[in-house]
Design an enzyme around this catalytic site. Structure first.
Site, PDB file in Angstrom:
ATOM      1  N   ASN A 117       0.840  -1.199   0.000  1.00 16.22           N
ATOM      2  CA  ASN A 117       0.000   0.000   0.000  1.00 16.22           C
ATOM      3  C   ASN A 117       0.873   1.247   0.000  1.00 16.22           C
ATOM      4  OD1 ASN A 117       0.613  -0.782   2.706  1.00 16.22           O
ATOM      5  ND2 ASN A 117      -1.079   0.409   3.530  1.00 16.22           N
ATOM      6  N   GLU A 152       0.451   5.262   0.670  1.00 12.67           N
ATOM      7  CA  GLU A 152      -0.473   6.294   1.173  1.00 12.67           C
ATOM      8  C   GLU A 152      -0.060   7.690   0.716  1.00 12.67           C
ATOM      9  OE1 GLU A 152      -0.920   5.573   5.391  1.00 12.67           O
ATOM     10  OE2 GLU A 152      -2.090   3.757   4.986  1.00 12.67           O
ATOM     11  N   CYS A 180      -4.258   0.857  -2.257  1.00 15.25           N
ATOM     12  CA  CYS A 180      -4.104  -0.399  -1.515  1.00 15.25           C
ATOM     13  C   CYS A 180      -3.047  -1.284  -2.184  1.00 15.25           C
ATOM     14  CB  CYS A 180      -5.422  -1.179  -1.524  1.00 15.25           C
ATOM     15  SG  CYS A 180      -6.744  -0.430  -0.590  1.00 15.25           S
ATOM     16  N   GLU A 214      -3.242  -4.440  -2.918  1.00 21.69           N
ATOM     17  CA  GLU A 214      -3.792  -5.354  -3.932  1.00 21.69           C
ATOM     18  C   GLU A 214      -3.821  -4.684  -5.300  1.00 21.69           C
ATOM     19  OE1 GLU A 214      -4.962  -4.663  -0.969  1.00 21.69           O
ATOM     20  OE2 GLU A 214      -6.105  -6.303  -0.085  1.00 21.69           O
ATOM     21  N   CYS A 218     -10.830  -2.956  -4.192  1.00 20.21           N
ATOM     22  CA  CYS A 218      -9.886  -4.000  -4.624  1.00 20.21           C
ATOM     23  C   CYS A 218     -10.629  -5.235  -5.100  1.00 20.21           C
ATOM     24  CB  CYS A 218      -8.920  -4.348  -3.491  1.00 20.21           C
ATOM     25  SG  CYS A 218      -7.724  -3.030  -3.181  1.00 20.21           S
TER      26      CYS A 218
HETATM   27  N1  THU Z   1      -5.298  -1.388   2.711  1.00 20.51           N
HETATM   28  C1  THU Z   1      -4.763  -2.207   1.767  1.00 20.51           C
HETATM   29  O1  THU Z   1      -3.686  -1.936   1.210  1.00 20.51           O
HETATM   30  N2  THU Z   1      -5.436  -3.330   1.471  1.00 20.51           N
HETATM   31  C2  THU Z   1      -6.570  -3.751   2.085  1.00 20.51           C
HETATM   32  O2  THU Z   1      -7.083  -4.811   1.751  1.00 20.51           O
HETATM   33  C3  THU Z   1      -7.172  -2.942   3.132  1.00 20.51           C
HETATM   34  C4  THU Z   1      -6.547  -1.617   3.370  1.00 20.51           C
HETATM   35  C5  THU Z   1      -4.534  -0.174   3.077  1.00 20.51           C
HETATM   36  C6  THU Z   1      -5.134   1.132   2.681  1.00 20.51           C
HETATM   37  C7  THU Z   1      -4.501   2.059   3.700  1.00 20.51           C
HETATM   38  O3  THU Z   1      -3.215   2.424   3.219  1.00 20.51           O
HETATM   39  C8  THU Z   1      -4.316   1.196   4.936  1.00 20.51           C
HETATM   40  O4  THU Z   1      -4.393  -0.146   4.483  1.00 20.51           O
HETATM   41  C9  THU Z   1      -5.348   1.426   6.000  1.00 20.51           C
HETATM   42  O5  THU Z   1      -6.618   1.354   5.505  1.00 20.51           O
END
Ligand code: THU
Length: 159
Positions: free
Chosen positions: A61, A63, A72, A74, A114
């Site tokens: 992920n 941000e 995310c 995925e 996702c």
């Molecule tokens: N996040 C993911 O990368 N994948 C998921 O399946 C759930 C959430 C990330 C998004 C954000 O950067 C952090 O987790 C918190 O939500």
């Protein structure tokens, strides 16, 4: 009026019970967790894909201070894989997560956006993607995103 019951199949197992190849993917996802850029949530997510040409690709992920601009793990990984290898299907997707430095006890499940992208990828290559959600204590194996996204929206509505 009638009630429609929708069922999903999710296999729960211990990490030891995974197939050797799936175990390798989970290890790879875990080893990549520190590549996440998650200064805001402190929630690191790592996704790894196995392609039908045997190549394994990792992503995490990413941000952003403008929160919705982040992505995310995925989708980072799937878009990366489909950009590098547009003709190779994804056979398996494994996901691992860490919160404040600890691998999460229970598997995390992909967010709605996702799931929609995983669905599109399955449809694009006409091939189900095996999803392995890995926690410290247990794993979930899901044989197709259809089990996580019933009544989904896809291009069949355009016909
Ligand atoms: N996040 C993911 O990368 N994948 C998921 O399946 C759930 C959430 C990330 C998004 C954000 O950067 C952090 O987790 C918190 O939500």
């Amino acid at each position: 009026m009638k009630k429609i019951n929708i069922t999903s199949e999710i296999i729960e197992c211990s990490n030891e019970e995974l197939d050797p190849k799936d175990k390798e993917l989970v290890k790879s996802a875990e080893n990549f967790l520190d590549h996440a850029y998650a200064p805001y949530s402190k929630f690191s997510v790592s996704a790894v894909v196995l392609l039908d040409n045997g190549i394994i690709l990792n992503g995490t992920n990413q941000e952003n201070a403008a929160y919705p601009s982040g992505l995310c793990a995925e989708r980072t990984t799937i878009f990366y894989a489909n950009s590098l290898y547009p003709n190779n299907k994804i056979l398996t997707l494994a996901i691992s997560a860490k919160y404040e430095g600890e691998i999460v006890k229970n598997p995390i499940t992909p967010c709605g956006a996702c799931r929609q992208v995983i669905l599109e990828t399955e449809k694009r290559f006409a091939s189900p993607i095996k999803i392995i959600l890995a926690g410290k204590n247990k794993c979930f194996i899901i044989n197709s995103i259809k089990d996580l996204l019933p009544l989904s929206f896809d291009d069949e509505f355009f016909e």
